[in-house]
Design a protein around this motif. Sequence first.
Motif, mmCIF file in Angstrom:
data_model
loop_
_atom_site.group_PDB
_atom_site.id
_atom_site.type_symbol
_atom_site.label_atom_id
_atom_site.label_comp_id
_atom_site.label_asym_id
_atom_site.label_seq_id
_atom_site.Cartn_x
_atom_site.Cartn_y
_atom_site.Cartn_z
ATOM 1 N N ILE A 75 0.949 9.488 -6.172
ATOM 2 C CA ILE A 75 0.319 9.939 -4.921
ATOM 3 C C ILE A 75 0.901 11.270 -4.431
ATOM 4 C CG2 ILE A 75 -0.337 7.607 -4.226
ATOM 5 C CD1 ILE A 75 1.970 7.598 -2.274
ATOM 6 N N GLU A 133 0.582 5.145 0.496
ATOM 7 C CA GLU A 133 -0.400 6.074 1.069
ATOM 8 C C GLU A 133 -0.074 7.519 0.768
ATOM 9 O OE1 GLU A 133 -1.075 5.428 5.171
ATOM 10 O OE2 GLU A 133 -1.876 3.407 4.905
ATOM 11 N N SER A 171 -4.610 6.864 -2.038
ATOM 12 C CA SER A 171 -3.638 5.817 -1.757
ATOM 13 C C SER A 171 -3.757 4.781 -2.868
ATOM 14 C CB SER A 171 -3.905 5.162 -0.404
ATOM 15 O OG SER A 171 -3.644 6.055 0.653
ATOM 16 N N VAL A 180 0.850 -1.185 0.000
ATOM 17 C CA VAL A 180 0.000 0.000 0.000
ATOM 18 C C VAL A 180 0.889 1.238 0.000
ATOM 19 C CG1 VAL A 180 -1.766 1.313 1.219
ATOM 20 C CG2 VAL A 180 -1.863 -1.196 1.207
ATOM 21 N N SER A 220 -0.516 11.625 1.578
ATOM 22 C CA SER A 220 -0.401 12.339 2.857
ATOM 23 C C SER A 220 -1.756 12.662 3.460
ATOM 24 C CB SER A 220 0.396 13.632 2.654
ATOM 25 O OG SER A 220 -0.230 14.461 1.679
ATOM 26 N N THR A 243 -8.780 4.755 -1.792
ATOM 27 C CA THR A 243 -7.734 3.810 -2.153
ATOM 28 C C THR A 243 -8.002 3.238 -3.537
ATOM 29 O OG1 THR A 243 -7.298 3.190 0.157
ATOM 30 C CG2 THR A 243 -6.562 1.653 -1.546
ATOM 31 N N SER A 264 -4.806 10.847 2.355
ATOM 32 C CA SER A 264 -5.608 9.939 1.532
ATOM 33 C C SER A 264 -6.960 9.623 2.142
ATOM 34 C CB SER A 264 -4.838 8.640 1.296
ATOM 35 O OG SER A 264 -4.544 8.003 2.517
ATOM 36 N N SER A 265 -7.961 9.591 1.290
ATOM 37 C CA SER A 265 -9.305 9.212 1.701
ATOM 38 C C SER A 265 -9.892 8.155 0.769
ATOM 39 C CB SER A 265 -10.224 10.443 1.701
ATOM 40 O OG SER A 265 -10.239 11.059 0.428
ATOM 41 N N GLU A 286 -3.279 0.630 -3.534
ATOM 42 C CA GLU A 286 -3.007 -0.734 -3.102
ATOM 43 C C GLU A 286 -2.579 -1.506 -4.340
ATOM 44 O OE1 GLU A 286 -4.990 -4.143 -0.205
ATOM 45 O OE2 GLU A 286 -6.265 -2.588 -1.104
#
Length: 334
Positions: free
Chosen positions: A55, A28, A62, A26, A30, A35, A32-33, A64
């Motif tokens: 990102i 992420e 984010s 993952v 800074s 994915t 992130s809301s 994955e």
Amino acid sequence: MRNLIVLILSLIPILTHAQEWEDRQVFEGSASSVTLRVISSTDTSFFAPILQSFITRNPTLSVEYFVTSTADLNRHVRRKPDEFDVVISSAMDLQLKLANDGYAREISVSNIPDWAQWRSSLFAFTTEPAAIVINSNAFKDIATPQTRQDLIRALRDRPEVFHNRVGTYDVRQSGLGYLFATQDARASETYWRLTEVMGSLDARLYCCSSAMIDDLISGEIAVAYNVLGSYAEARQKDEGNLTIILPSDFPTTMMRTALVSAQSKNASAAENFIKHLLALQTTGAELPLPRLDVSNDTTGRSNIALEPALMTYLDELKRRNFLKEWESAIIQGP
């Protein structure tokens, strides 16, 4: 004890699911809301800089990132197309069929050659050759082969050196391996002669380029056929015993492709990811993966073409016949 058994049984699906992936990481943002789920056949080490740059520009996201083989990737997407937003694979034929079968979302993208996309739903972003890679230590007294015919002669002349020390894809399991094999077979009968020679030497069959390169470096094998050139180049920097050969008789060059799943739950973010991926081709950023060679055109270029004919060998009967002939050539033991 009964509670313990129940607990163990309840964990089995989780463990089984976890073992499906060669890697899962993952990345992420800074803030992130959302994915974005990306399924890919490309090793994480090659894609991490691209994901990080994405990102950085999109801190509310984010990513994955799931890694699996080209064949398993195709099965995952067909079985559960809503689980992934972006699909990335080196098996151009399987990707084209996914798009053709309605698994890809049409998006608007500019500044990409017509030959590097298909119906605004599948997009090429790298150009990568299939290479012959050798362990130089095994060729100290042997001329380095420059063509497949040269390789045939080298293998035939020194069976004691190369017995059980030649590696290639198991095309029954590897989508990319099957693509390379069928394209080679279409280009020249030399492919079948080489396959028979490799079979007579009890060639080792592999899932992927990384495994072949590992065994080349260790000396387990001396020759690997149809390795991804980008993977070999990345390892060659640290390993002095690898020599990469791009055969001069006929080149086999694939384009790595990406699509947005038609059932993506984050279609807008997925579309932005594709655009970011393609935009990197025009920047000066240093990337582990080669860029798309936009100097190529549709006349006389060596790339495997992104066109419907690519799906010919995915026909069930043609695939079954091809694999039968391949098995007869490569598996010659009792």
